[in-house]
Design a protein around this motif. Structure first.
Motif, PDB file in Angstrom:
ATOM      1  N   UNK A   1       0.631  -1.223   0.122  1.00  0.00           N
ATOM      2  CA  UNK A   1       0.335  -0.070   0.049  1.00  0.00           C
ATOM      3  C   UNK A   1       0.799   0.969   0.030  1.00  0.00           C
ATOM      4  N   UNK A   2       0.435   2.375  -0.443  1.00  0.00           N
ATOM      5  CA  UNK A   2       1.137   3.644  -0.702  1.00  0.00           C
ATOM      6  C   UNK A   2       0.826   4.338   0.599  1.00  0.00           C
ATOM      7  N   UNK A   3       1.930   4.698   1.217  1.00  0.00           N
ATOM      8  CA  UNK A   3       1.797   5.283   2.759  1.00  0.00           C
ATOM      9  C   UNK A   3       1.714   6.760   2.563  1.00  0.00           C
ATOM     10  N   UNK A   4       1.355   7.348   1.356  1.00  0.00           N
ATOM     11  CA  UNK A   4       1.142   8.772   1.102  1.00  0.00           C
ATOM     12  C   UNK A   4       2.345   9.365   0.412  1.00  0.00           C
ATOM     13  N   UNK A   5       3.156   8.627   0.341  1.00  0.00           N
ATOM     14  CA  UNK A   5       4.681   9.110  -0.341  1.00  0.00           C
ATOM     15  C   UNK A   5       4.591   8.843  -1.892  1.00  0.00           C
ATOM     16  N   UNK A   6       3.858   7.866  -2.621  1.00  0.00           N
ATOM     17  CA  UNK A   6       3.328   7.857  -3.820  1.00  0.00           C
ATOM     18  C   UNK A   6       4.338   6.483  -4.234  1.00  0.00           C
ATOM     19  N   UNK A   7       4.981   5.713  -3.046  1.00  0.00           N
ATOM     20  CA  UNK A   7       5.744   4.568  -3.426  1.00  0.00           C
ATOM     21  C   UNK A   7       4.976   3.514  -2.460  1.00  0.00           C
ATOM     22  N   UNK A   8       4.827   2.421  -3.046  1.00  0.00           N
ATOM     23  CA  UNK A   8       4.109   1.343  -2.380  1.00  0.00           C
ATOM     24  C   UNK A   8       5.067   0.592  -1.111  1.00  0.00           C
ATOM     25  N   UNK A   9       4.461   0.594  -0.005  1.00  0.00           N
ATOM     26  CA  UNK A   9       5.391  -0.138   1.212  1.00  0.00           C
ATOM     27  C   UNK A   9       4.692  -1.344   1.403  1.00  0.00           C
TER      28      UNK A   9
ATOM     29  N   UNK B   1      -0.855  -4.836  18.876  1.00  0.00           N
ATOM     30  CA  UNK B   1      -1.150  -3.357  18.559  1.00  0.00           C
ATOM     31  C   UNK B   1       0.139  -2.787  17.554  1.00  0.00           C
ATOM     32  N   UNK B   2       0.805  -3.111  16.837  1.00  0.00           N
ATOM     33  CA  UNK B   2       1.849  -3.020  16.043  1.00  0.00           C
ATOM     34  C   UNK B   2       1.352  -3.158  14.389  1.00  0.00           C
ATOM     35  N   UNK B   3       1.880  -2.010  13.764  1.00  0.00           N
ATOM     36  CA  UNK B   3       1.758  -1.970  12.317  1.00  0.00           C
ATOM     37  C   UNK B   3       3.300  -1.646  11.751  1.00  0.00           C
ATOM     38  N   UNK B   4       3.618  -2.598  11.024  1.00  0.00           N
ATOM     39  CA  UNK B   4       5.145  -2.148  10.543  1.00  0.00           C
ATOM     40  C   UNK B   4       4.954  -2.007   9.068  1.00  0.00           C
ATOM     41  N   UNK B   5       5.754  -0.888   8.664  1.00  0.00           N
ATOM     42  CA  UNK B   5       5.739  -0.503   7.216  1.00  0.00           C
ATOM     43  C   UNK B   5       7.124  -0.693   6.957  1.00  0.00           C
ATOM     44  N   UNK B   6       7.269  -1.336   5.808  1.00  0.00           N
ATOM     45  CA  UNK B   6       8.703  -1.441   5.274  1.00  0.00           C
ATOM     46  C   UNK B   6       8.610  -0.957   3.839  1.00  0.00           C
ATOM     47  N   UNK B   7       9.746  -0.521   3.413  1.00  0.00           N
ATOM     48  CA  UNK B   7      10.152  -0.065   2.181  1.00  0.00           C
ATOM     49  C   UNK B   7      10.658  -1.130   1.192  1.00  0.00           C
ATOM     50  N   UNK B   8      10.778  -1.000  -0.155  1.00  0.00           N
ATOM     51  CA  UNK B   8      11.095  -2.058  -1.046  1.00  0.00           C
ATOM     52  C   UNK B   8      12.549  -2.596  -0.633  1.00  0.00           C
TER      53      UNK B   8
ATOM     54  N   UNK C   1      13.860  -2.158   4.536  1.00  0.00           N
ATOM     55  CA  UNK C   1      14.112  -1.610   5.918  1.00  0.00           C
ATOM     56  C   UNK C   1      12.808  -0.815   6.297  1.00  0.00           C
ATOM     57  N   UNK C   2      12.456  -1.090   7.708  1.00  0.00           N
ATOM     58  CA  UNK C   2      11.257  -0.532   8.347  1.00  0.00           C
ATOM     59  C   UNK C   2      11.313   0.880   8.188  1.00  0.00           C
ATOM     60  N   UNK C   3      10.348   1.605   7.659  1.00  0.00           N
ATOM     61  CA  UNK C   3      10.141   2.846   7.562  1.00  0.00           C
ATOM     62  C   UNK C   3       9.463   3.623   8.701  1.00  0.00           C
TER      63      UNK C   3
ATOM     64  N   UNK D   1      -7.081   7.336   0.884  1.00  0.00           N
ATOM     65  CA  UNK D   1      -5.893   7.679  -0.256  1.00  0.00           C
ATOM     66  C   UNK D   1      -5.025   8.845   0.166  1.00  0.00           C
ATOM     67  N   UNK D   2      -3.849   8.667  -0.027  1.00  0.00           N
ATOM     68  CA  UNK D   2      -2.712   9.655   0.350  1.00  0.00           C
ATOM     69  C   UNK D   2      -2.242   9.894   1.743  1.00  0.00           C
ATOM     70  N   UNK D   3      -2.862   9.125   2.687  1.00  0.00           N
ATOM     71  CA  UNK D   3      -2.497   9.287   3.989  1.00  0.00           C
ATOM     72  C   UNK D   3      -1.826   8.068   4.648  1.00  0.00           C
ATOM     73  N   UNK D   4      -0.925   8.574   5.590  1.00  0.00           N
ATOM     74  CA  UNK D   4       0.151   7.759   6.330  1.00  0.00           C
ATOM     75  C   UNK D   4      -0.763   6.778   7.337  1.00  0.00           C
ATOM     76  N   UNK D   5      -0.683   5.421   7.151  1.00  0.00           N
ATOM     77  CA  UNK D   5      -1.251   4.736   8.087  1.00  0.00           C
ATOM     78  C   UNK D   5      -0.500   4.462   9.384  1.00  0.00           C
ATOM     79  N   UNK D   6       0.441   4.968   9.675  1.00  0.00           N
ATOM     80  CA  UNK D   6       1.389   5.007  10.669  1.00  0.00           C
ATOM     81  C   UNK D   6       0.912   5.917  11.780  1.00  0.00           C
ATOM     82  N   UNK D   7      -0.033   6.950  11.156  1.00  0.00           N
ATOM     83  CA  UNK D   7      -0.772   7.889  12.154  1.00  0.00           C
ATOM     84  C   UNK D   7      -2.104   7.566  12.585  1.00  0.00           C
ATOM     85  N   UNK D   8      -2.315   7.267  13.652  1.00  0.00           N
ATOM     86  CA  UNK D   8      -3.687   6.884  14.184  1.00  0.00           C
ATOM     87  C   UNK D   8      -4.724   7.841  13.926  1.00  0.00           C
ATOM     88  N   UNK D   9      -4.561   9.084  13.829  1.00  0.00           N
ATOM     89  CA  UNK D   9      -5.549   9.968  13.586  1.00  0.00           C
ATOM     90  C   UNK D   9      -5.992  10.057  11.952  1.00  0.00           C
TER      91      UNK D   9
END
Length: 282
Positions: free
Chosen positions: A98-106, A115-122, A125-127, A165-173
């Motif tokens: 999924x795109x985390x808002x930067x335009x590149x899929x993670x 209670x943890x979501x991990x977001x990794x780049x291509x 590495x953990x973003x 769309x376009x929002x970072x899922x690492x931000x709870x709000x």
């Protein structure tokens, strides 16, 4: 039953899924619709497979099979099975790209009640590691990231929330409020897309979102009278339709309107018919 050990006939392996042709003792031959065949040693996994897909390596040239089981993320490139990035701290319960808002899929990995979501780049590495965002299943649908969550006052993952769309899922709000789907006493087993519309798979039904009514409608009412805890545990979206597993074994084809059983014949006999299988991941 191994099926097709002697001759081609209805309800045999090569006539049902066009996958493996097992008519030749001691040999494994591909059917006409088997583009890729992957075998993984059980010792490489430390838990059930919850996610598998085709991806590209760092040079974006060769396809690799990426899969997640337990705390391990692994990839199969050519004939080599290897670890992909560091192990997760907790057992993965769901994942998607999924795109985390930067335009590149993670790679977005949920870890259930941990209670943890991990977001990794291509580059593996953990973003970000988002703590306190409790999601069990996740799915990227029409640009939004959907996840199963526990409604307020509840104890099961019976609700759905989404990150636009376009929002970072690492931000709870950035996540919407949780909406309960189906019974409050059962967990959501899967979230998939059919024709771009989100569908929630639960033991008691296939719930499709009706935008006009702003409601989740059960499209498999027969499951309510005969629920199974593993209904929909494995599913894959094919765009205009989806293949959905049933807890008792076998699969359904769902096009958003109707259900069609595409299972092998039940009550199959050994070495004659293909028996129904229970699937954990598709």
């Amino acid at each position: 039953g191994f099926g097709d050990a002697r001759e081609a006939a209805p309800y045999r392996y090569n006539r049902i899924f066009y996958g493996c042709d097992a008519r030749f003792p001691g040999e494994l031959r591909f059917g006409d619709l088997m583009p890729i065949f992957i075998v993984v040693a059980d010792t490489l996994l430390n838990g059930p497979t919850v996610f598998a897909t085709e991806w590209r390596d760092s040079s974006a040239v060769y396809p690799v099979g990426v899969y997640i089981g337990g705390t391990a993320e692994r990839e199969i490139r050519f004939d080599t099975d290897a670890a992909r990035g560091a192990a997760f701290a907790q057992t993965a319960t769901g994942a998607c790209f999924h795109d985390n808002g930067s335009g590149i899929e993670r790679l977005i990995v949920a870890q259930g009640r941990a209670g943890v979501i991990v977001i990794r780049g291509i580059d593996n590495a953990n973003d970000a590691v988002a703590a306190g965002i409790i999601r069990d299943k996740v799915a990227s649908i029409s640009g939004a990231l959907y996840g199963s969550a526990i409604p307020s006052g509840g104890t099961r993952f019976s609700g759905v929330t989404f990150c636009p769309y376009g929002s970072n899922p690492a931000t709870a709000a950035n996540w919407s409020s949780t909406t309960r789907v189906g019974w409050s006493t059962t967990d959501i087993n899967n979230i998939i897309s059919v024709r771009g519309v989100p569908c929630v798979l639960k033991p008691e039904g296939i719930f499709m979102y009706n935008r006009g009514r702003d409601q989740w409608e059960n499209m498999a009412l027969s499951w309510e009278s005969d629920p199974h805890p593993d209904n929909g545990r494995a599913a894959v979206s094919r765009g205009p339709d989806a293949v959905i597993s049933m807890g008792r074994g076998g699969c359904l084809l769902f096009d958003g309107y109707s259900l069609r059983d595409i299972s092998p014949r039940l009550g199959a006999s050994s070495d004659s018919d293909t028996t129904a299988d229970k699937l954990s991941c598709m």
